[in-house]
Design a protein around this motif. Structure first.
Motif, short mmCIF file in Angstrom:
data_model
loop_
_atom_site.label_atom_id
_atom_site.label_comp_id
_atom_site.label_asym_id
_atom_site.label_seq_id
_atom_site.Cartn_x
_atom_site.Cartn_y
_atom_site.Cartn_z
N SER A 68 -31.53 46.17 80.30
CA SER A 68 -32.13 45.81 81.59
C SER A 68 -33.11 44.64 81.44
CB SER A 68 -32.80 47.01 82.23
OG SER A 68 -33.85 47.47 81.43
N ARG A 69 -33.80 44.58 80.31
CA ARG A 69 -34.67 43.42 80.05
C ARG A 69 -33.86 42.14 79.94
NH1 ARG A 69 -38.01 46.14 75.43
NH2 ARG A 69 -39.15 47.62 76.68
N LYS A 70 -32.70 42.25 79.28
CA LYS A 70 -31.85 41.06 79.12
C LYS A 70 -31.29 40.63 80.47
CE LYS A 70 -29.05 38.68 76.11
NZ LYS A 70 -29.24 38.15 74.82
N VAL A 71 -30.90 41.60 81.31
CA VAL A 71 -30.40 41.27 82.66
C VAL A 71 -31.50 40.59 83.47
CG1 VAL A 71 -29.71 42.30 84.85
CG2 VAL A 71 -28.62 43.05 82.75
N LEU A 72 -32.71 41.12 83.37
CA LEU A 72 -33.83 40.53 84.09
C LEU A 72 -34.13 39.11 83.60
CD1 LEU A 72 -35.75 41.58 86.29
CD2 LEU A 72 -37.34 42.17 84.49
N GLN A 73 -34.04 38.92 82.28
CA GLN A 73 -34.30 37.60 81.71
C GLN A 73 -33.23 36.60 82.14
OE1 GLN A 73 -34.05 37.50 77.43
NE2 GLN A 73 -35.50 35.80 77.31
N LYS A 74 -31.96 37.02 82.12
CA LYS A 74 -30.88 36.13 82.54
C LYS A 74 -30.99 35.79 84.01
CE LYS A 74 -27.85 35.64 79.10
NZ LYS A 74 -27.25 34.41 78.71
N ALA A 75 -31.32 36.80 84.81
CA ALA A 75 -31.45 36.57 86.26
C ALA A 75 -32.61 35.61 86.54
CB ALA A 75 -31.66 37.89 86.98
N ALA A 76 -33.70 35.77 85.82
CA ALA A 76 -34.84 34.88 86.03
C ALA A 76 -34.50 33.45 85.63
CB ALA A 76 -36.04 35.38 85.23
N LEU A 78 -31.47 32.00 85.55
CA LEU A 78 -30.52 31.42 86.51
C LEU A 78 -31.20 31.12 87.84
CD1 LEU A 78 -27.58 30.65 87.13
CD2 LEU A 78 -27.28 32.96 88.02
N SER A 79 -32.05 32.02 88.30
CA SER A 79 -32.72 31.79 89.59
C SER A 79 -33.69 30.62 89.49
CB SER A 79 -33.42 33.05 90.06
OG SER A 79 -34.47 33.38 89.21
N PHE A 80 -34.34 30.43 88.36
CA PHE A 80 -35.21 29.27 88.18
C PHE A 80 -34.40 27.98 88.26
CE2 PHE A 80 -37.15 26.09 85.37
CZ PHE A 80 -38.36 25.93 86.01
N TYR A 81 -33.25 27.96 87.60
CA TYR A 81 -32.40 26.78 87.59
C TYR A 81 -31.91 26.46 89.00
CZ TYR A 81 -28.61 23.71 86.12
OH TYR A 81 -27.79 22.65 85.97
N ILE A 82 -31.48 27.46 89.74
CA ILE A 82 -30.98 27.24 91.10
C ILE A 82 -32.13 26.88 92.05
CG2 ILE A 82 -29.83 28.34 93.06
CD1 ILE A 82 -28.21 29.95 91.04
N ILE A 109 -40.14 29.85 99.43
CA ILE A 109 -40.51 31.07 98.70
C ILE A 109 -39.52 32.18 98.99
CG2 ILE A 109 -42.27 32.87 98.55
CD1 ILE A 109 -44.33 30.59 98.94
N LEU A 110 -39.13 32.31 100.26
CA LEU A 110 -38.12 33.33 100.59
C LEU A 110 -36.79 33.01 99.91
CD1 LEU A 110 -38.68 34.08 104.37
CD2 LEU A 110 -39.10 35.57 102.42
N GLY A 111 -36.43 31.74 99.87
CA GLY A 111 -35.19 31.35 99.20
C GLY A 111 -35.21 31.67 97.73
N MET A 112 -36.35 31.44 97.08
CA MET A 112 -36.45 31.76 95.67
C MET A 112 -36.30 33.26 95.43
SD MET A 112 -39.55 29.22 94.57
CE MET A 112 -39.78 29.95 92.98
N ALA A 113 -36.89 34.07 96.30
CA ALA A 113 -36.78 35.52 96.15
C ALA A 113 -35.34 35.98 96.35
CB ALA A 113 -37.70 36.22 97.14
N VAL A 114 -34.67 35.40 97.34
CA VAL A 114 -33.28 35.78 97.58
C VAL A 114 -32.40 35.34 96.42
CG1 VAL A 114 -31.30 35.28 99.07
CG2 VAL A 114 -33.50 35.84 100.08
N LEU A 118 -30.13 37.88 94.22
CA LEU A 118 -28.68 37.70 94.09
C LEU A 118 -28.27 37.49 92.64
CD1 LEU A 118 -27.89 35.45 97.18
CD2 LEU A 118 -27.41 37.89 96.88
N SER A 119 -29.05 36.76 91.87
CA SER A 119 -28.69 36.55 90.47
C SER A 119 -28.86 37.85 89.68
CB SER A 119 -29.50 35.41 89.86
OG SER A 119 -30.87 35.69 89.89
N TRP A 120 -29.87 38.68 90.04
CA TRP A 120 -30.01 39.98 89.38
C TRP A 120 -28.83 40.87 89.70
CZ3 TRP A 120 -30.35 45.07 90.89
CH2 TRP A 120 -30.72 45.96 89.89
N VAL A 121 -28.40 40.90 90.95
CA VAL A 121 -27.24 41.70 91.33
C VAL A 121 -25.99 41.20 90.59
CG1 VAL A 121 -25.68 42.19 93.27
CG2 VAL A 121 -28.15 42.42 93.56
N TYR A 122 -25.86 39.88 90.49
CA TYR A 122 -24.71 39.31 89.78
C TYR A 122 -24.66 39.76 88.33
CZ TYR A 122 -21.82 35.73 87.59
OH TYR A 122 -20.87 35.08 86.85
#
Length: 131
Positions: A68-76, A78-82, A109-114, A118-122
């Protein structure tokens, strides 16, 4: 356990402040309705995240394991890049249409949260490939 309680408190504060904003505004535009819906989705995501952690603790499992830490790290990551491209689009739209600056910051800010949600769900449902 502390993080779960913190996520519940933060979600409740966001929900409470949104309701105060909703009841104190004279009229609500379609853009504010969309923002309110996005805020509710983000609050639901936070509550789901806290619920998962609490149920894991109740079952005697660690609240956060290595996967779960790795999923959180990957999601963070990817979301930073997007989000960089999201802010680029917001800057272009601000230059083109001249909206109020605080409104565009709110949308950003709302877009970044979304994007993070979405990247965490992915990554959570797709899984992480071995590297």
């Amino acid at each position: 356990m502390k993080r779960s309680v913190l996520a519940i408190i933060v979600s409740a504060l966001i929900l409470l402040s949104s309701l105060v904003w909703l009841f104190n505004s004279a009229s609500i535009t379609w853009g504010e309705n969309i923002q309110l819906i996005i805020i509710m989705v983000i609050v639901a995501f936070g509550l789901y995240f806290a619920y998962r952690r609490l149920t894991s603790v109740k079952r005697g499992e660690p609240a956060e394991d290595e996967y779960s830490r790795k999923v959180l790290q990957k999601a963070a990551a990817l979301s930073f890049y997007i989000s960089i491209y999201l802010w680029l689009v917001i800057m272009y739209l601000t230059d083109k249409f001249k909206p109020e600056t605080d409104v565009m910051f709110g949308w950003g800010i709302l877009g970044m949260a979304v994007i993070f949600a979405l990247s965490w769900v992915y990554f959570n449902f797709r899984g992480i490939r071995n590297e």
